[in-house]
Design a protein around this motif. Sequence first.
Motif, PDB file in Angstrom:
ATOM      1  N   LYS A 206       0.800  -1.235   0.000  1.00  0.00           N
ATOM      2  CA  LYS A 206       0.000   0.000   0.000  1.00  0.00           C
ATOM      3  C   LYS A 206       0.827   1.277   0.000  1.00  0.00           C
ATOM      4  O   LYS A 206       0.369   2.311  -0.458  1.00  0.00           O
ATOM      5  N   ASN A 207       2.037   1.233   0.509  1.00  0.00           N
ATOM      6  CA  ASN A 207       2.841   2.444   0.653  1.00  0.00           C
ATOM      7  C   ASN A 207       3.771   2.701  -0.527  1.00  0.00           C
ATOM      8  O   ASN A 207       4.523   3.667  -0.518  1.00  0.00           O
TER       9      ASN A 207
ATOM     10  N   GLU B  78       4.798   3.401  -4.620  1.00  0.00           N
ATOM     11  CA  GLU B  78       4.294   4.132  -5.780  1.00  0.00           C
ATOM     12  C   GLU B  78       4.573   3.304  -7.027  1.00  0.00           C
ATOM     13  O   GLU B  78       5.627   2.681  -7.136  1.00  0.00           O
TER      14      GLU B  78
ATOM     15  N   GLU C  97     -15.535  10.364  -2.527  1.00  0.00           N
ATOM     16  CA  GLU C  97     -15.159   8.980  -2.229  1.00  0.00           C
ATOM     17  C   GLU C  97     -15.933   8.015  -3.116  1.00  0.00           C
ATOM     18  O   GLU C  97     -15.390   7.016  -3.585  1.00  0.00           O
TER      19      GLU C  97
ATOM     20  N   GLU D  33     -14.283   7.935  -6.616  1.00  0.00           N
ATOM     21  CA  GLU D  33     -13.000   7.221  -6.555  1.00  0.00           C
ATOM     22  C   GLU D  33     -13.238   5.719  -6.436  1.00  0.00           C
ATOM     23  O   GLU D  33     -12.604   4.922  -7.130  1.00  0.00           O
TER      24      GLU D  33
ATOM     25  N   TYR E 202      -1.897  -4.620  -5.302  1.00  0.00           N
ATOM     26  CA  TYR E 202      -2.755  -3.431  -5.293  1.00  0.00           C
ATOM     27  C   TYR E 202      -2.713  -2.710  -6.634  1.00  0.00           C
ATOM     28  O   TYR E 202      -1.715  -2.758  -7.339  1.00  0.00           O
TER      29      TYR E 202
ATOM     30  N   VAL F 287      -3.435   1.144  -8.331  1.00  0.00           N
ATOM     31  CA  VAL F 287      -3.574   2.579  -8.092  1.00  0.00           C
ATOM     32  C   VAL F 287      -3.886   3.212  -9.454  1.00  0.00           C
ATOM     33  O   VAL F 287      -3.343   2.783 -10.471  1.00  0.00           O
TER      34      VAL F 287
ATOM     35  N   SER G 255      -5.226   8.019  -6.867  1.00  0.00           N
ATOM     36  CA  SER G 255      -6.120   7.302  -5.961  1.00  0.00           C
ATOM     37  C   SER G 255      -5.372   6.620  -4.827  1.00  0.00           C
ATOM     38  O   SER G 255      -4.150   6.482  -4.853  1.00  0.00           O
ATOM     39  N   ARG G 256      -6.157   6.150  -3.901  1.00  0.00           N
ATOM     40  CA  ARG G 256      -5.629   5.268  -2.868  1.00  0.00           C
ATOM     41  C   ARG G 256      -5.475   3.884  -3.491  1.00  0.00           C
ATOM     42  O   ARG G 256      -6.028   3.620  -4.558  1.00  0.00           O
TER      43      ARG G 256
END
Length: 146
Positions: free
Chosen positions: A33-34, A36, A84, A87, A111, A113, A134-135
Amino acid sequence: MLKLILPILFPSWRFFSSIGPSPRIEVGFVADKNSEPQEWLPFRPLPKKVNFSLGMQQLFHNPLWNERLYISTCAEHLFEGYSEFREREIGQRLVAAALNQEMVVGSEFYYLVFRIRALESEAGQVRDEVVFVSRPFALRNVGDGQ
């Protein structure tokens, strides 16, 4: 009867008061998640060429194009302000496309993004800027690997 059919066949361009920024959606994949994304890929890029028979078929039945238009509309609303719901709508549809193997996703990625770039013409110059990132959205269940 002809007066009713002609506006459908030949719409008026006066309908549009102005031309705003055009959204481009790009997808990136990350292991956690962290992180890029190292690479951004365009989502459902337009084909360079469409043959006549495929063009006629898509004129009457093209669910992927309809979904692409819906995603673009959600992206345009994100230009105006964060939502939200918008997104999440975009993220869920991109994850579904990845799970349906529209995009090649390496097994090391957990994940997805997405980012939205805005293309806008200003005084003869094309401006291209990232307006939203996005998250992360999970591609698999958390128990599958992370």
